[in-house]
Design a protein around this motif. Structure first.
Motif, PDB file in Angstrom:
ATOM      1  N   HIS A 235      37.977  50.483  50.052  1.00 11.30           N
ATOM      2  CA  HIS A 235      37.307  49.733  48.988  1.00 11.30           C
ATOM      3  C   HIS A 235      38.121  48.566  48.447  1.00 11.30           C
ATOM      4  N   LYS A 236      39.385  48.492  48.806  1.00 12.69           N
ATOM      5  CA  LYS A 236      40.213  47.358  48.396  1.00 12.69           C
ATOM      6  C   LYS A 236      40.218  46.318  49.516  1.00 12.69           C
ATOM      7  N   PRO A 237      39.978  45.025  49.208  1.00 15.49           N
ATOM      8  CA  PRO A 237      40.083  44.005  50.265  1.00 15.49           C
ATOM      9  C   PRO A 237      41.483  44.011  50.855  1.00 15.49           C
ATOM     10  N   MET A 238      41.578  44.110  52.176  1.00 17.85           N
ATOM     11  CA  MET A 238      42.893  44.168  52.802  1.00 17.85           C
ATOM     12  C   MET A 238      42.792  43.863  54.287  1.00 17.85           C
ATOM     13  N   LYS A 239      43.927  43.489  54.865  1.00 16.61           N
ATOM     14  CA  LYS A 239      44.030  43.246  56.300  1.00 16.61           C
ATOM     15  C   LYS A 239      44.629  44.484  56.963  1.00 16.61           C
ATOM     16  N   VAL A 240      44.347  44.650  58.253  1.00 17.36           N
ATOM     17  CA  VAL A 240      44.937  45.738  59.028  1.00 17.36           C
ATOM     18  C   VAL A 240      45.766  45.099  60.139  1.00 17.36           C
ATOM     19  N   GLU A 241      47.053  44.932  59.891  1.00 16.96           N
ATOM     20  CA  GLU A 241      47.994  44.311  60.820  1.00 16.96           C
ATOM     21  C   GLU A 241      47.773  42.807  60.965  1.00 16.96           C
ATOM     22  N   LYS A 242      46.559  42.417  61.369  1.00 14.57           N
ATOM     23  CA  LYS A 242      46.297  41.009  61.656  1.00 14.57           C
ATOM     24  C   LYS A 242      45.329  40.420  60.646  1.00 14.57           C
ATOM     25  N   ASP A 243      45.404  39.090  60.522  1.00 11.64           N
ATOM     26  CA  ASP A 243      44.510  38.387  59.611  1.00 11.64           C
ATOM     27  C   ASP A 243      43.051  38.552  60.031  1.00 11.64           C
ATOM     28  N   CYS A 244      42.809  38.770  61.309  1.00  9.95           N
ATOM     29  CA  CYS A 244      41.447  38.836  61.843  1.00  9.95           C
ATOM     30  C   CYS A 244      40.885  40.259  61.886  1.00  9.95           C
ATOM     31  N   ALA A 259      40.322  48.054  39.049  1.00  6.11           N
ATOM     32  CA  ALA A 259      40.334  47.085  37.953  1.00  6.11           C
ATOM     33  C   ALA A 259      41.263  45.919  38.288  1.00  6.11           C
ATOM     34  N   GLY A 260      40.775  44.704  38.108  1.00  8.30           N
ATOM     35  CA  GLY A 260      41.587  43.520  38.355  1.00  8.30           C
ATOM     36  C   GLY A 260      41.538  42.998  39.773  1.00  8.30           C
ATOM     37  N   GLN A 261      40.908  43.712  40.692  1.00  5.81           N
ATOM     38  CA  GLN A 261      40.816  43.236  42.072  1.00  5.81           C
ATOM     39  C   GLN A 261      39.811  42.090  42.183  1.00  5.81           C
ATOM     40  N   GLU A 262      40.133  41.114  43.039  1.00  2.00           N
ATOM     41  CA  GLU A 262      39.215  40.017  43.312  1.00  2.00           C
ATOM     42  C   GLU A 262      38.271  40.454  44.429  1.00  2.00           C
ATOM     43  N   ILE A 282      34.558  34.141  49.443  1.00  2.00           N
ATOM     44  CA  ILE A 282      33.671  33.568  48.435  1.00  2.00           C
ATOM     45  C   ILE A 282      33.590  34.570  47.297  1.00  2.00           C
ATOM     46  N   PRO A 283      34.073  34.230  46.107  1.00  2.00           N
ATOM     47  CA  PRO A 283      34.101  35.209  45.008  1.00  2.00           C
ATOM     48  C   PRO A 283      32.708  35.645  44.573  1.00  2.00           C
TER      49      PRO A 283
END
Length: 392
Positions: A235-244, A259-262, A282-283
């Motif tokens: 549920h948290k925006p994140m990368k897995v090893e690579k940007d892609c 709380a506070g996550q974009e 895109i927010p």
């Protein structure tokens, strides 16, 4: 080719018994508005479309309105959705073949027989084809029939029900005859773990359902053939090893730990094979977000908010609980919880704070039954995971 990557909508979710329908309706409207502005060719939703396997009529209607608005307002749009662990795979699969004719691909069930493969959707752009592999949430027992007539590395066939999540996903992917000279994109709802990392080191949110022992972890090396991996489950925006290889996260905070996550839509521009992707966020701005506030009663009452808030009182003196709660509920109409700092006396003149957390069921079992065998521990893990899944 331009892609909008979303996941974990959890339509129908309630936050501390607050109905989030208005917030979710507003966020989905924002997605449609951004789609009209940026004109994506493809919108993917990587699982957990609903919060319950049997969604309410209102939740189904909200999804219907969202997909209809997307389809009607964005020319030549292709929409792809896969089921997550919160969804009913059979319900998501309903009308799958019929909707695919309208460029709406809903994939609920993974392959179940040796003749079935991961659903592949081919989309064309000026540089050629882009292959989208749509892989819904997989539990090992779901794909047992795929390997029923095969063995492993020449060894005798074993009980396939004993496959791990990691093994099941890798064996599924190994069957795919992918053209690595073309652009390939995976849409998947699973817990992928970077190479060399421990599952317990990956930050998880309170709104996620965690399995005891992280038995659902899958090695991220499975993602190597893909130019982009549109992932859901975390549920948290994140990368897995690579940007892609990305988790886009939920469209708004669904727990205090968020709380506070974009939050936002991950927009991916795919160019020629081998060229770097352009990835931007895109927010999305929810009508109400989740906040954690801390201070004395007097300080908090000076900062009223209509957001969903958790309050921590730092007053040393005691207040009349009825009077205090009445004042706080008036200042914070969407109050989630009120906590007090617990102060303990150390050496003379010294105070320290202690956070008291809720004990993990599995840890309690191990504490009360220290002599359990490894088989017993695995059994207890399975029982706890099963209870958690049935209470989604």
């Amino acid at each position: 080719m331009r892609i909008f990557h979303l996941s974990d909508l959890h339509i129908g979710l309630r936050l501390y018994n607050y109905d989030l329908r208005q917030e979710q309706q507003d966020l989905l409207r924002q997605v449609v508005e951004q789609a009209q502005r940026y004109c994506p060719d493809v919108v993917v939703i990587a699982g957990d479309i609903y919060d319950k396997s049997v969604p309410s009529a209102e939740a189904v209607q909200l999804l219907n309105t969202f997909l209809t608005d997307l389809y009607d307002n964005v020319p030549n749009l292709t929409i792809m959705l896969v089921s997550g662990n919160h969804d009913s795979a059979q319900r998501i699969d309903c009308f799958r073949s019929l909707l695919a004719r309208q460029r709406i691909h809903l994939v609920g069930m993974p392959p179940r027989t040796p003749e079935e493969y991961i659903q592949k959707v081919v989309v064309q752009d000026e540089f050629g084809v882009v292959n989208f592999y749509l892989l819904p949430f997989v539990k090992p027992f779901m794909v047992r029939g795929v390997f029923a007539d095969t063995d492993m590395d020449g060894q005798e066939e074993r009980e396939l029900g004993g496959m791990s999540y990691n093994e099941a996903l890798h064996r599924l992917m190994e069957r795919e005859e992918m053209n690595l000279n073309q652009r390939n994109i995976l849409v998947s709802h699973q817990f992928y773990v970077p190479a060399g990392a421990k599952p317990e080191d990956v930050q998880r949110m309170d709104s996620e359902v965690l399995t005891v022992g992280n038995v659902d972890a899958v090695g991220a090396d499975l993602l190597l053939p893909f130019d982009y991996a549109a992932l859901g489950h975390i549920h948290k925006p994140m990368k897995v090893e690579k940007d892609c290889w990305r988790y886009c996260g939920t469209p708004m905070p669904y727990s205090l730990s968020e709380a506070g996550q974009e939050k936002g839509i991950v927009m991916v521009d795919v160019k020629k094979k081998g060229e770097p992707l352009e990835i931007t966020t895109i927010p999305l701005t929810p009508r109400r977000t989740v906040q954690k506030l801390k201070g004395t009663l007097e300080q908090l009452l000076k900062t009223p908010s209509d957001n969903y808030v958790s309050l921590t009182l730092t007053d040393k003196e005691d207040w009349n609980p009825v009077d205090m709660q009445e004042k706080l509920h008036l200042a914070f109409p969407h109050l989630l919880e009120i906590t007090r700092e617990v102060r303990f006396r150390g050496t003379p003149g010294e105070e320290f704070l202690e956070e008291i957390g809720e004990p993990e069921p599995y840890a309690l079992f191990c504490e009360f039954c220290p002599d359990m065998s490894e088989e017993d521990k695995v059994l207890i893990q399975d029982v706890i995971n099963k209870v958690r899944e049935e209470n989604l």
